[in-house]
Scaffold this active site. Structure first.
Site, PDB file in Angstrom:
ATOM      1  N   ASN A 136       0.843  -1.191   0.000  1.00 12.43           N
ATOM      2  CA  ASN A 136       0.000   0.000   0.000  1.00 12.43           C
ATOM      3  C   ASN A 136       0.878   1.240   0.000  1.00 12.43           C
ATOM      4  O   ASN A 136       2.102   1.158   0.140  1.00 12.43           O
ATOM      5  CB  ASN A 136      -0.903   0.038   1.235  1.00 12.43           C
ATOM      6  CG  ASN A 136      -1.789  -1.187   1.325  1.00 12.43           C
ATOM      7  OD1 ASN A 136      -2.325  -1.637   0.334  1.00 12.43           O
ATOM      8  ND2 ASN A 136      -1.920  -1.730   2.520  1.00 12.43           N
ATOM      9  N   ARG A 249       8.855  16.581   7.525  1.00 15.01           N
ATOM     10  CA  ARG A 249       9.461  16.768   6.202  1.00 15.01           C
ATOM     11  C   ARG A 249      10.384  17.980   6.189  1.00 15.01           C
ATOM     12  O   ARG A 249      11.440  17.960   5.552  1.00 15.01           O
ATOM     13  CB  ARG A 249       8.375  16.892   5.137  1.00 15.01           C
ATOM     14  CG  ARG A 249       7.774  15.553   4.756  1.00 15.01           C
ATOM     15  CD  ARG A 249       6.554  15.670   3.867  1.00 15.01           C
ATOM     16  NE  ARG A 249       6.125  14.344   3.431  1.00 15.01           N
ATOM     17  CZ  ARG A 249       4.931  14.062   2.930  1.00 15.01           C
ATOM     18  NH1 ARG A 249       4.020  15.032   2.797  1.00 15.01           N
ATOM     19  NH2 ARG A 249       4.629  12.826   2.561  1.00 15.01           N
ATOM     20  N   GLN A 285      40.924  23.929 -11.070  1.00 18.17           N
ATOM     21  CA  GLN A 285      39.652  24.599 -11.355  1.00 18.17           C
ATOM     22  C   GLN A 285      38.465  23.648 -11.339  1.00 18.17           C
ATOM     23  O   GLN A 285      37.384  23.992 -10.854  1.00 18.17           O
ATOM     24  CB  GLN A 285      39.728  25.309 -12.715  1.00 18.17           C
ATOM     25  CG  GLN A 285      38.546  26.238 -12.962  1.00 18.17           C
ATOM     26  CD  GLN A 285      38.670  26.997 -14.257  1.00 18.17           C
ATOM     27  OE1 GLN A 285      38.652  26.401 -15.328  1.00 18.17           O
ATOM     28  NE2 GLN A 285      38.830  28.316 -14.178  1.00 18.17           N
ATOM     29  N   GLY A 347      39.355   7.639  -5.431  1.00 22.62           N
ATOM     30  CA  GLY A 347      39.161   6.254  -5.008  1.00 22.62           C
ATOM     31  C   GLY A 347      39.230   6.058  -3.514  1.00 22.62           C
ATOM     32  O   GLY A 347      38.543   5.197  -2.959  1.00 22.62           O
ATOM     33  N   GLU A 370      10.174   9.950   5.007  1.00 19.40           N
ATOM     34  CA  GLU A 370       8.979  10.814   4.918  1.00 19.40           C
ATOM     35  C   GLU A 370       8.504  11.010   3.479  1.00 19.40           C
ATOM     36  O   GLU A 370       7.944  12.034   3.118  1.00 19.40           O
ATOM     37  CB  GLU A 370       9.238  12.189   5.562  1.00 19.40           C
ATOM     38  CG  GLU A 370       9.816  12.140   6.961  1.00 19.40           C
ATOM     39  CD  GLU A 370       8.945  11.391   7.964  1.00 19.40           C
ATOM     40  OE1 GLU A 370       8.120  10.576   7.539  1.00 19.40           O
ATOM     41  OE2 GLU A 370       9.118  11.618   9.160  1.00 19.40           O
ATOM     42  N   GLU A 374       8.990  11.683  -5.602  1.00 21.03           N
ATOM     43  CA  GLU A 374       7.787  11.559  -6.423  1.00 21.03           C
ATOM     44  C   GLU A 374       6.534  11.867  -5.591  1.00 21.03           C
ATOM     45  O   GLU A 374       5.598  12.532  -6.068  1.00 21.03           O
ATOM     46  CB  GLU A 374       7.710  10.143  -7.010  1.00 21.03           C
ATOM     47  CG  GLU A 374       8.759   9.840  -8.080  1.00 21.03           C
ATOM     48  CD  GLU A 374      10.165   9.668  -7.520  1.00 21.03           C
ATOM     49  OE1 GLU A 374      11.135   9.890  -8.273  1.00 21.03           O
ATOM     50  OE2 GLU A 374      10.301   9.307  -6.324  1.00 21.03           O
TER      51      GLU A 374
END
Length: 402
Positions: A136, A249, A285, A347, A370, A374
């Protein structure tokens, strides 16, 4: 708690600055020692909870009359930024405990306030926010159900991804009265962790935020006293979504800012001391541009989060929309910043001996906490259309800090 009460007991700038310094000293000192211990053992011991409680860090956001510090919500967010530079599990404890009372307090009667709200603020009990279900979403489609028999609800259902679901004392759980649909009939219950019919499976092996316990939980006709219901039948999602998610949130958004600041500090330090071909990385840079973009990203996200915090404090009708805007913007920012920071390390940053490795893993969890981006975009669009068709008075006090 009303804005009037808060105005009568303001925290002065000097007091707040001292408090912020105290939090920062703990985060960079004992907090780092705890981080190393957690990463080594894979567990968050009860001693850390006790230490956070002893410092008052678990009740900072609460009202003075509840034993809290009487901070404004934006002030609390500034402290969350600092806490979030620590280990992900430390941040999670501080974030959840300082927020869960907001969901309960507006709906609690005096007896419930004494039994649940105040003990949660003081750290005497642990309460886990329990909404999400497998199969759900996290709203009106919940399928966990209760049947009332006299003064008792019998709860049947399945929840998962529940933070502190193993070690908590109570679940602040959303379910619905059997036979109802949508928001109708939803209830918010405080379910004892060790009640009959509760089966909690530890699912704590995660990529990051090491040591924070999570659980998958099944309820098989678990008895819950009706006196443990917050609010009325039909208000379950109001407790879960209104009282907790909007400020939470915003808090997660600020957590992204704090963790991004930590990643940026690590990258700057490394770039200044790492020399290749006779030149420090900080003089190249390409590296300068990455770190400059990081700084701008962090600053922009921080101001949006603080704007959302102020609107929540004011009871602004756009607080829900801004909280989702802040969360999705800050999460995207954190993704870029931590990726750049790891890239600066080269690395070596991929090894667990490097602090940026843990920060990178912890950052990924914010993409889910939270609600995904999307989900946040869905909320923003829904609120945009609502506000467009029903212009709101900015002074209307709805959903303000309690």
């Amino acid at each position: 708690m009303t804005d009037t009460t808060r105005a009568e007991q303001p925290v002065t700038e000097a007091e707040f600055a001292a408090l912020k310094d105290r939090v920062a000293a703990w985060v960079t000192g004992p907090g780092e020692e705890w981080a190393e211990r957690i990463e080594t053992t894979g567990e968050v011991p009860e001693e850390l909870w006790a230490e956070l409680r002893g410092h008052g860090f678990l009740r900072m956001a609460a009202p003075v009359e509840y034993g809290g510090f009487g901070l404004t919500f934006p002030q609390w967010m500034e402290l969350m930024e600092v806490f979030s530079r620590s280990h992900g599990s430390t941040r999670m404890i501080v974030h959840v405990v300082n927020g869960i009372w907001r969901a309960m307090d507006p709906f609690a009667d005096e007896e419930q306030r004494k039994k649940f709200v105040l003990p949660a603020i003081s750290g005497d009990i642990k309460i886990a926010f329990t909404l999400t279900e497998p199969g759900n979403g996290t709203g009106a489609d919940i399928t966990s159900t209760v049947v009332r028999e006299g003064d008792t609800y019998y709860l049947t259902g399945h929840k998962h991804l529940i933070t502190f679901g193993v070690r908590c004392d109570y679940y602040l759980l959303a379910a619905r009265v059997d036979g109802t649909t949508g928001h109708e009939g939803t209830v918010a219950l405080l379910v004892p962790r060790h009640a009959e019919g509760v089966h909690a499976e530890d699912t704590s092996r995660t990529m990051g935020v090491t040591g924070t316990d999570h659980a998958e939980i099944r309820f098989d006709r678990t008895p819950v006293p009706v006196a443990h219901r917050l609010g009325r039948e039909g208000e379950g999602l109001d407790v879960a979504l209104g009282g907790f998610l909007t400020p939470s949130r915003i808090s997660v958004g600020m957590s992204c800012v704090g963790l991004a600041q930590r990643a940026q500090e690590l990258a700057l330090d490394y770039a200044e001391r790492r020399v290749s071909f006779g030149k420090a990385l900080s003089r190249r840079q390409a590296v300068q541009f990455m770190l400059a973009e990081n700084a701008a990203d962090i600053e922009a996200a921080k101001h949006l989060v603080l704007h959302a915090a102020r609107r929540f404090e004011e009871g602004g009708d756009d607080a829900s929309m801004l909280s989702s805007m802040a969360k999705m913007t800050a999460v995207s920012m954190l993704t870029r910043v931590t990726d750049n920071a790891l890239q600066v390390h080269g690395g070596l940053g991929y090894w667990k001996t490097s602090p940026i490795e843990r920060v990178y893993r912890d950052a990924r969890a914010q993409r889910f906490e939270e609600g995904t981006n999307e989900i946040q975009k869905t909320v923003v669009f829904r609120e945009l259309t609502r506000l467009r068709t029903q212009p709101a008075d900015a002074a209307t006090a709805q959903g303000g800090a309690k």
